[in-house]
Design an enzyme around this catalytic site. Structure first.
Site, short mmCIF file in Angstrom:
data_model
loop_
_atom_site.label_atom_id
_atom_site.label_comp_id
_atom_site.label_asym_id
_atom_site.label_seq_id
_atom_site.Cartn_x
_atom_site.Cartn_y
_atom_site.Cartn_z
N ASP A 41 -29.87 -14.94 -14.01
CA ASP A 41 -29.00 -15.54 -12.98
C ASP A 41 -29.84 -16.37 -12.03
O ASP A 41 -30.47 -15.84 -11.11
CB ASP A 41 -28.27 -14.45 -12.19
CG ASP A 41 -27.07 -13.91 -12.96
OD1 ASP A 41 -26.90 -12.69 -13.01
OD2 ASP A 41 -26.32 -14.73 -13.51
N PHE A 149 -23.66 -12.87 -6.21
CA PHE A 149 -24.15 -11.50 -6.01
C PHE A 149 -23.62 -10.57 -7.10
O PHE A 149 -22.52 -10.77 -7.61
CB PHE A 149 -23.71 -10.97 -4.63
CG PHE A 149 -24.26 -11.78 -3.49
CD1 PHE A 149 -23.52 -12.83 -2.96
CD2 PHE A 149 -25.53 -11.53 -2.98
CE1 PHE A 149 -24.02 -13.61 -1.92
CE2 PHE A 149 -26.04 -12.29 -1.94
CZ PHE A 149 -25.29 -13.34 -1.41
N ASP A 181 -18.28 -12.81 -16.83
CA ASP A 181 -19.40 -12.37 -16.01
C ASP A 181 -18.90 -12.01 -14.62
O ASP A 181 -18.35 -12.85 -13.91
CB ASP A 181 -20.41 -13.52 -15.92
CG ASP A 181 -21.60 -13.20 -15.03
OD1 ASP A 181 -22.52 -14.03 -14.95
OD2 ASP A 181 -21.60 -12.12 -14.41
C1 DX5 Z 1 -22.85 -13.37 -9.96
C2 DX5 Z 1 -23.72 -12.81 -11.05
C3 DX5 Z 1 -23.23 -11.43 -11.42
C4 DX5 Z 1 -24.11 -10.72 -12.39
C5 DX5 Z 1 -23.39 -9.49 -12.94
O1 DX5 Z 1 -23.31 -14.61 -9.58
O2 DX5 Z 1 -23.67 -13.69 -12.19
O3 DX5 Z 1 -21.93 -11.56 -11.96
O4 DX5 Z 1 -24.47 -11.58 -13.40
O5 DX5 Z 1 -23.16 -8.69 -11.85
P1 DX5 Z 1 -22.26 -7.37 -11.92
O6 DX5 Z 1 -22.17 -6.93 -13.37
O7 DX5 Z 1 -23.00 -6.38 -11.06
O8 DX5 Z 1 -20.91 -7.75 -11.38
#
Ligand code: DX5
Length: 231
Positions: A41, A149, A181
């Site tokens: 990310d 986040f 995601d």
């Molecule tokens: C947001 C990130 C998150 C991460 C996954 O910008 O891309 O979505 O990859 O986070 P979780 O699985 O903790 O929601």
């Protein structure tokens, strides 16, 4: 270069919750847990409030992995560093449609540089945004949180868009992965799979799973298959 994974459901962890002081070991543990790919990310503090890492960090982790890397570029100007993320070892590069003035050209350039091309849509962005670039696309990412986040709540209101994207992809006849995601857990993955997703990003849930990452991967894969069965 590691082979890209077989058809889905693919379980792909985000390294966002990892201990950045031991990234090599964290990547080895993810591979040992049976993940299909690893997502990085990349955040620039402008497109999203958070700031993470660049190509040098990804390159340092690359020798520790036996699976493919994908870069999720949450940045305002993805074109300027595409080559660096691919040189760092990312076989798949995902840009945000909202950050691309010339999305068709950017997607073609990712392929010209030797990687597979991905386009991400924030929760508010319509599925039709990608309707005219599917010929240049290897993966569509439907964000199920607002990016920036980990640990956020899954936005189930995105599921009709996932279904619409599934329809657009199937009508196109192109082999395009449909990834989700954000807030993906054993409880939410079934709805995303039933709507048509076949690649699932998990961060906080996988890292927090009491029985460990391998059990988390298996739990997510089983739940995704159940969801697909009801499609
Ligand atoms: C947001 C990130 C998150 C991460 C996954 O910008 O891309 O979505 O990859 O986070 P979780 O699985 O903790 O929601």
């Amino acid at each position: 270069m590691p082979e890209l994974s077989v058809p889905g459901p693919l379980i792909v962890p985000s390294v966002l919750p990892a201990d950045f002081a031991r990234l090599g070991a964290e990547v080895r543990e993810l591979c040992a847990a049976g993940v299909d790919r690893i997502q990085w990310d990349v955040m620039d503090g402008v497109f999203v409030p958070n700031l993470t890492f660049g190509p040098d960090v990804i390159a340092a982790a690359r020798p520790h992995s036996t699976v493919a890397f994908e870069a999720h570029l949450m940045v305002v100007n993805p074109d300027q560093m595409l080559a660096e993320y691919i040189s760092a070892g990312c076989e798949l590069v995902i840009v945000h449609a909202e950050a691309c003035t010339h999305l068709h050209r950017t997607m073609a350039r990712i392929r010209d540089l030797g990687a597979r091309s991905g386009v991400a849509l924030n929760p508010h962005t319509p599925a039709e945004t990608v309707a005219h670039v599917l010929a240049e696309t290897d993966l569509v990412l439907a964000m199920t949180v607002n990016p920036g986040f980990g640990g956020q709540r899954y936005i189930a209101a995105v599921e009709p868009k996932i279904a619409r994207l599934r329809g657009l992809i199937d009508e196109s006849g192109y082999a395009i992965e449909l990834e989700v995601d954000g807030g993906i857990t054993a409880d939410t993955i079934g709805g995303a799979a039933a709507a048509g997703a076949d690649v699932f990003i998990s961060g906080s849930w996988m890292y927090g799973y009491p029985e460990g990452k391998a059990a988390a991967v298996k739990r997510l894969r089983d739940a995704a298959l159940t969801g697909e069965a009801v499609r």
